[in-house]
Design an enzyme around this catalytic site. Structure first.
Site, PDB file in Angstrom:
ATOM      1  N   THR A 197     -31.610  51.758 -47.197  1.00  0.00           N
ATOM      2  CA  THR A 197     -33.062  51.638 -47.264  1.00  0.00           C
ATOM      3  C   THR A 197     -33.664  51.573 -45.874  1.00  0.00           C
ATOM      4  OG1 THR A 197     -32.859  50.475 -49.364  1.00  0.00           O
ATOM      5  CG2 THR A 197     -34.951  50.245 -48.217  1.00  0.00           C
TER       6      THR A 197
ATOM      7  N   TYR B  97     -19.180  48.461 -47.430  1.00  0.00           N
ATOM      8  CA  TYR B  97     -20.333  49.023 -48.131  1.00  0.00           C
ATOM      9  C   TYR B  97     -19.851  50.179 -48.998  1.00  0.00           C
ATOM     10  CZ  TYR B  97     -25.130  50.929 -48.555  1.00  0.00           C
ATOM     11  OH  TYR B  97     -26.348  51.400 -49.010  1.00  0.00           O
TER      12      TYR B  97
ATOM     13  N   LYS C  88     -20.019  44.914 -50.634  1.00  0.00           N
ATOM     14  CA  LYS C  88     -21.265  45.253 -51.329  1.00  0.00           C
ATOM     15  C   LYS C  88     -20.924  46.352 -52.326  1.00  0.00           C
ATOM     16  CE  LYS C  88     -25.952  46.982 -50.153  1.00  0.00           C
ATOM     17  NZ  LYS C  88     -26.009  48.304 -50.802  1.00  0.00           N
TER      18      LYS C  88
END
Length: 300
Positions: free
Chosen positions: A47, A135, A163
């Site tokens: 993001t 990630y 994550k």
């Protein structure tokens, strides 16, 4: 308690057309997160469009954020790059500036093997000395971390958290249970995929890595607090009020929607980095209608 827990809010990184970070706009976004008292900030994630920013601009964004937060909350910063040596340099920058951890994806133009990813991550952790969050973001990297690879990485000194993506909400509890069985005690297990994150937190995940929290942190905090207090019904009730936003995330992508939300909330007026285009007026009107329809405590 795990090294990372609770709500990790992922803001956009406002820039101009040349990719220069808009420090004033970024500070406005970070201020909202401080007021909401999120548990950590996920700077320069997907993001935060990390992959579109130069090393200099990444340092600028992190420096501005750390200066504003002044140690009040941990900052996890994206350190991903196509080359291992570049990722090492970014992680070294992050450690020198004072980031709590680095968020590292398996980004590559050429498909990677498990052994290549293991070497990439272990090298960055070893040579930077920065704690690393794995990630797993197959939607953008097209690489999925298999359970054996996650287990291998969790044994590497300095790799401290993961994550995870979410798929079906009813599969999260089993996924979390299986992952906990194979990972060391204290290894932080978190999830992204905002529309399924309430179920992840109810199931006992350590962390919600949230896109929406980067612009509407208060309502996300209420979900996390309810889940942590064992009030699943309340967490689900609040999450249900956000279904219009989740539907827009799925239709237009969460990235494009949060840029529009930042503008609608008069936090900042920024466009995503090209070639990503801003949403057209008709889509923005849909987002405005969804925002107006949220409970008053959800749209601050």
């Amino acid at each position: 308690m795990a090294f990372l827990s609770g709500l990790s809010a992922f803001p956009i990184t406002p820039t101009n057309r040349d990719g220069r970070v808009d420090s004033v706009a970024l500070r406005r976004l970070i201020a909202r997160l401080g007021i909401a008292q999120v548990d950590s900030i996920g700077l320069l994630g997907s993001t935060g469009t990390y992959i579109y920013l130069s090393r200099e601009q990444r340092r600028r964004a992190l420096s501005e954020t750390l200066d504003q937060t002044a140690g009040q909350m941990p900052v996890v910063v994206g350190v991903g790059a196509l080359r291992t040596d570049e990722a090492v340099g970014l992680a070294q920058d992050a450690k020198a500036l004072g980031a709590a951890a680095g968020l590292l994806a398996a980004a590559s133009y050429t498909p990677l093997t498990d052994d290549e990813v293991f070497d990439h991550f272990s090298t960055v952790a070893r040579e930077s000395g920065l704690p690393i969050v794995v990630y797993d973001n197959p939607g953008t990297t097209h690489f999925h971390f298999s359970p054996p690879l996650v287990s291998r990485l969790a044994k590497v000194a300095g790799i401290v958290a993961i994550k995870n993506p979410t798929d079906k909400s009813d599969a999260i509890k089993n996924h979390l249970t299986a992952q906990r069985r194979t990972l060391p005690e204290g290894f932080s297990i978190g999830y992204s995929g905002d529309w399924n994150a309430a179920e992840a937190m109810i199931a006992g995940a350590d962390t919600w890595y949230s896109v929406l929290a980067g612009i509407l942190p208060e309502v996300c905090m209420t979900i996390v607090t309810a889940a942590q207090q064992g009030d699943a019904a309340e967490a689900r009730r609040i999450n249900a009020a956000l279904v219009p936003i989740w539907s827009l995330f799925k239709e237009f992508s969460s990235l494009r929607v949060v840029y529009a939300l930042a503008e609608l909330l008069d936090v900042c007026s920024a466009e995503p980095p090209r070639p990503i285009l801003p949403l057209p007026p008709a889509a923005k009107r849909q987002i405005a209608a969804a925002l107006k329809g949220l409970p008053s405590d959800a749209s601050r």
